[in-house]
Motif scaffolding. Structure first.
Motif, PDB file in Angstrom:
ATOM      1  N   LYS A 246       0.842  -1.185   0.000  1.00 25.54           N
ATOM      2  CA  LYS A 246       0.000   0.000   0.000  1.00 25.54           C
ATOM      3  C   LYS A 246       0.879   1.237   0.000  1.00 25.54           C
ATOM      4  CE  LYS A 246      -3.171  -0.457   3.231  1.00 25.54           C
ATOM      5  NZ  LYS A 246      -3.720  -0.281   4.597  1.00 25.54           N
ATOM      6  N   GLU A 268       2.928  21.308 -12.855  1.00 26.06           N
ATOM      7  CA  GLU A 268       3.617  21.120 -11.578  1.00 26.06           C
ATOM      8  C   GLU A 268       4.964  21.839 -11.508  1.00 26.06           C
ATOM      9  OE1 GLU A 268       3.792  17.075 -10.285  1.00 26.06           O
ATOM     10  OE2 GLU A 268       4.418  17.659  -8.268  1.00 26.06           O
ATOM     11  N   ASN A 498       4.792   5.984  11.183  1.00 23.88           N
ATOM     12  CA  ASN A 498       5.086   4.723  10.511  1.00 23.88           C
ATOM     13  C   ASN A 498       4.887   3.519  11.422  1.00 23.88           C
ATOM     14  OD1 ASN A 498       5.923   5.694   7.840  1.00 23.88           O
ATOM     15  ND2 ASN A 498       7.530   6.717   9.000  1.00 23.88           N
TER      16      ASN A 498
ATOM     17  N   LYS B 354       0.012  19.577 -16.212  1.00 25.29           N
ATOM     18  CA  LYS B 354       1.129  18.663 -16.420  1.00 25.29           C
ATOM     19  C   LYS B 354       1.769  18.300 -15.084  1.00 25.29           C
ATOM     20  CE  LYS B 354       5.362  17.990 -19.036  1.00 25.29           C
ATOM     21  NZ  LYS B 354       6.022  17.344 -17.914  1.00 25.29           N
ATOM     22  N   GLU B 355       1.972  16.986 -14.926  1.00 27.51           N
ATOM     23  CA  GLU B 355       2.618  16.498 -13.725  1.00 27.51           C
ATOM     24  C   GLU B 355       4.122  16.491 -13.943  1.00 27.51           C
ATOM     25  OE1 GLU B 355       1.180  12.584 -12.920  1.00 27.51           O
ATOM     26  OE2 GLU B 355       2.055  12.501 -10.922  1.00 27.51           O
ATOM     27  N   ASP B 356       4.873  16.780 -12.916  1.00 25.39           N
ATOM     28  CA  ASP B 356       6.327  16.768 -13.003  1.00 25.39           C
ATOM     29  C   ASP B 356       6.825  15.356 -13.358  1.00 25.39           C
ATOM     30  OD1 ASP B 356       8.992  18.000 -12.351  1.00 25.39           O
ATOM     31  OD2 ASP B 356       8.977  16.353 -10.902  1.00 25.39           O
ATOM     32  N   GLU B 359       7.922  13.142 -10.525  1.00 21.18           N
ATOM     33  CA  GLU B 359       6.798  12.658  -9.726  1.00 21.18           C
ATOM     34  C   GLU B 359       6.136  11.462 -10.413  1.00 21.18           C
ATOM     35  OE1 GLU B 359       6.157  13.536  -6.677  1.00 21.18           O
ATOM     36  OE2 GLU B 359       7.761  15.016  -6.747  1.00 21.18           O
ATOM     37  N   LYS B 362       8.377   8.501  -9.777  1.00 21.52           N
ATOM     38  CA  LYS B 362       8.260   8.040  -8.394  1.00 21.52           C
ATOM     39  C   LYS B 362       6.980   7.220  -8.204  1.00 21.52           C
ATOM     40  CE  LYS B 362       9.117  11.380  -5.287  1.00 21.52           C
ATOM     41  NZ  LYS B 362       9.231  12.802  -4.884  1.00 21.52           N
ATOM     42  N   ARG B 363       5.900   7.696  -8.828  1.00 24.68           N
ATOM     43  CA  ARG B 363       4.634   6.982  -8.660  1.00 24.68           C
ATOM     44  C   ARG B 363       4.686   5.603  -9.298  1.00 24.68           C
ATOM     45  NH1 ARG B 363       0.973  10.360 -10.714  1.00 24.68           N
ATOM     46  NH2 ARG B 363       0.703   9.045 -12.538  1.00 24.68           N
ATOM     47  N   ALA B 366       6.594   3.256  -7.132  1.00 24.37           N
ATOM     48  CA  ALA B 366       5.752   2.870  -5.990  1.00 24.37           C
ATOM     49  C   ALA B 366       4.747   1.805  -6.418  1.00 24.37           C
ATOM     50  CB  ALA B 366       5.044   4.093  -5.429  1.00 24.37           C
ATOM     51  N   ILE B 370       4.349  -1.900  -4.787  1.00 28.27           N
ATOM     52  CA  ILE B 370       3.097  -2.276  -4.128  1.00 28.27           C
ATOM     53  C   ILE B 370       2.598  -3.599  -4.687  1.00 28.27           C
ATOM     54  CG2 ILE B 370       0.649  -1.653  -4.017  1.00 28.27           C
ATOM     55  CD1 ILE B 370       1.755   1.257  -3.762  1.00 28.27           C
ATOM     56  N   LEU B 374       4.832  -4.691  -1.002  1.00 25.39           N
ATOM     57  CA  LEU B 374       5.627  -3.876  -0.096  1.00 25.39           C
ATOM     58  C   LEU B 374       4.778  -2.719   0.441  1.00 25.39           C
ATOM     59  CD1 LEU B 374       7.898  -5.547  -1.354  1.00 25.39           C
ATOM     60  CD2 LEU B 374       9.310  -3.497  -1.338  1.00 25.39           C
ATOM     61  N   LEU B 375       5.090  -2.305   1.649  1.00 24.05           N
ATOM     62  CA  LEU B 375       4.346  -1.254   2.315  1.00 24.05           C
ATOM     63  C   LEU B 375       5.172   0.029   2.278  1.00 24.05           C
ATOM     64  CD1 LEU B 375       1.708  -0.996   4.009  1.00 24.05           C
ATOM     65  CD2 LEU B 375       3.095  -1.485   6.030  1.00 24.05           C
ATOM     66  N   GLU B 376       4.545   1.126   1.852  1.00 25.86           N
ATOM     67  CA  GLU B 376       5.304   2.384   1.787  1.00 25.86           C
ATOM     68  C   GLU B 376       5.298   3.083   3.133  1.00 25.86           C
ATOM     69  OE1 GLU B 376       5.825   6.262  -1.112  1.00 25.86           O
ATOM     70  OE2 GLU B 376       3.796   5.733  -0.529  1.00 25.86           O
ATOM     71  N   ILE B 377       6.463   3.606   3.504  1.00 29.68           N
ATOM     72  CA  ILE B 377       6.537   4.435   4.707  1.00 29.68           C
ATOM     73  C   ILE B 377       6.922   5.853   4.294  1.00 29.68           C
ATOM     74  CG2 ILE B 377       7.088   2.573   6.317  1.00 29.68           C
ATOM     75  CD1 ILE B 377      10.053   3.405   6.047  1.00 29.68           C
ATOM     76  N   SER B 378       6.741   6.793   5.190  1.00 28.83           N
ATOM     77  CA  SER B 378       7.104   8.174   4.895  1.00 28.83           C
ATOM     78  C   SER B 378       7.628   8.790   6.182  1.00 28.83           C
ATOM     79  CB  SER B 378       5.861   8.920   4.405  1.00 28.83           C
ATOM     80  OG  SER B 378       6.177  10.260   4.171  1.00 28.83           O
TER      81      SER B 378
END
Lengths: 511, 536
Positions: A246, A268, A498, B354-356, B359, B362-363, B366, B370, B374-378
């Motif tokens: 997730k 952006e 987290n 427009k998206e960078d 970014e 990165k998406r 991710a 996923i 896998l679990l995303e942390i921040s």
């Protein structure tokens, strides 16, 4: 007797293990059930749980106090209790000096004292002039003491001790680490009426080994399933939870906000987290003695930034010192040294400033831009404060833009973010005029909450950066408040805590 | 930002607080923070120090409500012969300016004295930048013999009994022993000479910006006339502060008298309450606000904000500090018009969103991870020195100055944060498979920021699984990669490799060394990789 259809259906859901366990429920003891069925204790427990889900039996738990051997107890079982060891020594020597007895018995001080006490109490020895004399008969010596019998009988249930065991227990419980009392849960199963009814039937007539338990590739291939029944699953039974990969919930929300900006036709902007004071403050017409520029509010880094565009620097200086485009300015001596200080950006507005500077040399200066990202302030860390926070920011550069348009964009943006009832009130920022604060009517809390600030960039900002004054609509709502409200988080630290259990559990951002 | 509390009773002598008035208070730009039966608390933005007193607030708010619109006139009496303050050149290097006034015929009681001290403190704290830019002194005129001298003296020679004390102290002693002295010592302690006000008898009135004298600088209920001075570094701000104070005291019933200030040959008279003049164009107002106002509308709206308008010229009260440009007046018009009256609209201009690119990348990464469960942390960009040490990193750290927490180091690697997360989650079910994407900081010529990806697997997992994940990621991104053995203090020797793409090292992978695992109190074996995704 005719079996009721519901009961029959339940019987059809019995798995092979459940069928094995069911006839022995009356045993009430998991160990016994294990012995009779040959299943592992985990398998028995699971079967009992499934049967309980099907309301065939009732499970109850009882806590029991079990007496067991502790560390010394385990040792004494092998080597004998200290009093046994001392008694044997005295029996051999008939009479022995105290010091010699201690040395020869190899007992510790504590053990020796305890052994002496125990033997004296039972009148097996006598102490005369520093000597130990044997008093016990041969029969008394060879007989196992109550304590020894007790230790050998462990584990025992505290509630069910016999009188002589109680005595031994009293004698041993205060001695060092011989016995220990452990709490154990005992699971009891009792058949319900439904269970009794099922058991009274010959349920093997309804369900037996001929029923298909698991559909295998072989059965499919052979067609062996034809004309046969499948064991029913109890499809309503509760389950252990699973969780999947997730995105972090903050990033889910950020992606959502990004989508809104793009839907609204914004491009952006990204940029560094480390900025010069110039871009973070000076270019945004924030005077050099502004409180936000002090160390207790902003994270500075001990390194000077290079400022490149001399023309812009000159114009910014002019705007601060004596004003530009009809402004009075802040009227003080602007120092380039101060502007070269390096810091962690305190808002994404520095990116808007840099975007304007990029448009400076274009013929047509217009566009719609957005940014979203982390900003910093020198803060403590508690439930309502954090040194990192997210901000999102939008600007519209349009020579025909006006205040009504600003409110229009704000209304649309916040509506898409899920904030229907909003109002606009006056606000103050050094770099916008007019300035607006966006308030949202919280439907449950019944109060107006602050969502963020907005405004039209001042000429003292646009003239140095863009080269001329064109209205630039700008808004920069904080993002964390929106997030916390959605996820019902009260403590801001939870955003970046987290906690894996929480991350696995937390719902998706659905808007 | 400053919050102020007024007595509700005093406030309601002028305006009854109804639901409608509450709404008006918000639309005036002074958010209502709280309201009890005794008190009303408002937030005042830093551009409006003139609203920090009840008198100043009501003056502007009543105009806004249409009850007392227009520019309020104040009478300033000419200075008497000895209403003079001599400023000696010795103050030039420490606190060069002062502006002064006298107010007569005030009626003080304990309540009023407290109110004045409150206003003084609020102004010190906000507009005065904690007394650095502006400090205010108010003295009972009956205890002073005019004229007054403002000069700098060696601190040992400045001897007087400061407020709240009962013995004489010198300038240095005040900075080291008096509570207020200690609080503001940083404003003076570098100077050889300290500023001081003395009266004609040579009595010390005060040592600005620290403290007044107990004998000559304390207002009592006996006081009727007061001498006011503002001292500091910026003459313009001092004048504004004085104007705010004298108009407030005039609203309390006082009469304003000007004073002559002799700066050597240069002589000025303060306070000067002449309104400031600004030009305004009807066309500019309508263009910026999107309205269609006539000149007479504008005149009326400006009056609601306490200004007067005549033929393209606006007269702005002398106590307003925030009007720098025509746009400031246009905002005044918008506030008077009512933010609630504007019809929001979106112009029909088509632009393409427009998206960078970064970014997007990165998406995508991710999403791939996923898919592998896998679990995303921040986590925070700031870590502690301990965190770096525990990870086994021996590097030059980049620190922020004066952090209020232990988090003072810009993270050099995401691995530090991931290991910290693992260490805080030893009670959660294993295996724990985590990833984070974010910026790390490296000091080269400048401080560089790089976007990185970090993956950690902890529990029943191994190097092979980690390598499989890397391999899958690289294939999905159509990248060829190689792994070469290397050493790294966080990893086990012989189980650590650098990852190479296009002959460039982009990161590292391996099994975390038991010493690092122990440092972090992790319970389980852990493997990790960290790669630069900026240049993929």
């Amino acid at each position: 007797m005719e079996i009721k259809e519901e009961v029959k259906k339940i019987i059809e859901t019995l798995s092979p293990t459940e069928r094995k366990v069911l006839p022995y429920i009356e045993e009430k003891n998991i160990k016994k059930i294990q012995e009779k069925t040959g299943l592992s204790d985990v398998a028995v427990l699971r079967a009992l749980e499934f049967l309980s889900n099907k309301k065939i039996l009732r499970l109850s738990q009882k806590k029991k106090k079990i007496i067991n051997l502790d560390i010394n107890g385990l040792l004494y079982i092998k080597k004998g209790l200290p009093e046994r060891r001392l008694l044997n020594l005295v029996a051999e020597k008939k009479s022995v000096r105290l010091e010699d007895a201690k040395n020869l018995s190899k007992l510790s001080d504590n053990e020796f004292k305890a052994a002496l006490g125990a033997l004296k109490k039972k009148a097996l020895i006598n102490l005369v002039n520093g000597k130990i004399l044997l008093q016990a008969s041969q029969e008394e010596i060879s007989k196992k003491s109550l304590e020894e019998q007790f230790l050998e009988a462990l584990p025992l249930e505290l509630e069910k001790l016999k009188p002589e065991q109680k005595l031994a227990f009293q004698n041993l419980k205060n001695r060092k680490k011989i016995i220990i009392i452990e709490e154990k849960k005992e699971i009891n199963a009792e058949l319900t009426d439904l269970g009794k009814q099922i058991l009274s039937q010959d349920f093997t007539k309804i369900i037996d080994e001929k029923m298909i338990e698991r559909l295998t590739p072989e059965i499919i291939k052979s067609g062996g399933w034809k004309g046969k029944k499948f064991r029913r699953y109890d499809i309503t039974s509760p389950l252990p939870k699973i969780s999947g990969g997730k995105r972090h919930f903050v990033n889910q929300a950020i992606d959502y906000a990004r989508k809104i900006w793009i839907e609204m036709g914004f491009q952006e902007m990204t940029g560094s987290l480390i900025q010069s004071s110039f871009w973070n403050f000076d270019a945004l017409f924030t005077p050099q003695d502004h409180p936000a520029r002090e160390m207790q509010d902003t994270f500075f880094i001990d390194k000077k930034s290079e400022l490149k565009n001399k023309e812009i620097i000159q114009k910014v200086k002019e705007a601060h010192e004596k004003g530009i485009g009809g402004s009075k300015g802040w009227r003080y001596k602007w120092k380039e040294e101060e502007a070269r200080k390096t810091l962690l950006r305190t808002h994404t507005t520095c990116l808007s400033g840099q975007t304007l500077a990029k448009l400076r040399n274009l013929k047509e200066k217009k566009g719609k831009y957005f940014a979203i990202g982390k900003c910093f302030r020198n803060e403590t860390l508690d439930w309502s404060h954090s040194f990192e926070f997210n901000q999102t920011e939008g600007i519209v550069i349009d020579k025909n833009a006006n205040f009504k348009h600003l409110l229009g964009y704000l209304k649309e943006f916040f509506k898409k973010m899920g904030f229907e009832k909003i109002r606009f009130t006056p606000a103050y920022f050094p770099y916008t005029e007019p300035s607006v604060e966006i308030n949202w009517w919280h439907p449950e809390k019944k109060v107006w909450l602050e969502l963020g600030g907005a405004g039209i960039f001042r000429p003292e900002l646009t003239i140095p950066l863009l080269g001329e004054h064109i209205p630039v609509l700008a808004w920069g709502p904080g993002f964390d408040r929106i997030l916390m409200d959605y996820y019902n988080i009260q403590d801001i630290r939870e955003l970046y805590k987290n906690d894996i259990k929480q991350l696995r559990k937390i719902k998706f951002w659905i808007k | 930002m400053a919050n102020i509390k007024f007595s509700r009773k005093e406030f309601e002598k002028h305006v009854k607080i109804t639901e409608e008035i509450k709404e008006k208070i918000a639309l005036f730009g002074t958010p209502l923070e709280s309201l009890t039966t005794d008190e009303i608390e408002l937030e005042i933005f830093p551009n409006r120090p003139d609203l920090l007193s009840l008198q100043g607030y009501l003056r502007s708010f009543l105009a806004f409500l249409g009850k007392k619109p227009g520019l309020k006139k104040y009478n300033v009496n000419k200075p008497d012969k000895n209403y003079v303050v001599k400023i000696e050149p010795s103050v030039k290097n420490i606190r060069p300016y002062t502006v002064c006034a006298i107010i007569k015929n005030l009626k003080f009681d304990d309540e009023k004295i407290k109110e004045i001290i409150d206003i003084q403190e609020k102004l010190h704290f906000t507009f005065g930048r904690n007394r650095k830019k502006v400090a205010i002194g108010i003295y009972p005129l009956e205890k002073i013999k005019l004229p007054i001298t403002y000069k700098a003296e060696v601190p040992e020679k400045i001897k007087f009994i400061p407020l709240e004390m009962n013995q004489e102290m010198n300038g240095r002693q005040i900075l080291s022993r008096h509570p207020t002295g200690r609080e503001y010592a940083h404003l003076l302690e570098m100077a050889e000479k300290f500023p001081v006000f003395r009266d004609d008898k040579g009595e010390v009135l005060s040592m600005p910006p620290i403290i007044n004298s107990q004998l000559t600088g304390k207002i009592t209920s006996e006081t009727k006339d007061v001498f006011i001075e503002c001292s500091g570094s910026d003459l313009e701000s001092l004048k504004k502060t004085l104007n705010i104070l004298v108009t407030t005291l005039a609203d309390m019933g006082g009469e304003i008298y000007a004073m002559k200030l002799n700066y050597g040959d240069k002589k000025i008279i303060t306070p000067d309450l002449t309104p400031e003049k600004f030009k305004i164009k009807v066309e500019n107002v309508n263009k910026l606000l999107g309205l269609d106002l006539k000149e007479r509308d504008i005149k009326k709206l400006l009056a609601r904000m306490g200004h007067s308008y005549n033929k393209g010229i606006v007269e702005v009260p002398a106590y307003r500090t925030d009007i720098l440009h025509e746009v400031d007046l246009i905002e005044e018009i918008a506030i008077a018009y009512g933010f609630d009256k504007f019809e929001p609209e979106i112009p029909e201009v088509s632009t393409i969103g427009k998206e960078d690119d970064m970014e997007v990348k990165k998406r995508k990464i991710a999403e791939i991870l996923i898919g592998l469960n896998l679990l995303e942390i921040s986590s925070y960009h700031l870590v502690t020195k301990q965190d770096i040490k525990k990870t086994g990193l021996r590097i030059k750290i980049i620190e922020v100055l004066n952090s209020k927490t232990d988090f003072s180091v810009l993270r050099p690697s995401l691995l530090v944060n991931s290991l910290k997360v693992l260490s805080e989650n030893t009670d959660a079910k294993y295996p724990q498979k985590l990833f984070e994407i974010g910026k790390v900081f490296v000091e080269k010529e400048n401080i560089e920021e790089n976007e990185k990806l970090c993956i950690t697997l902890s529990g029943e997992t191994d190097f092979t699984e980690l390598k499989q994940i890397l391999d899958y990621l690289m294939r999905m991104l159509s990248l060829e990669y190689k792994i070469e053995e290397t050493d790294h203090p966080s990893f086990i020797e012989g189980r650590c490799g650098k990852i190479i793409v296009n002959n460039k090292e982009i990161g590292i992978l391996g099994e975390i060394s038991p010493s690092v695992i122990k440092n972090w109190n992790l319970k389980m074996p852990t493997v990790a990789l960290e790669i630069d995704i900026e240049n993929l």
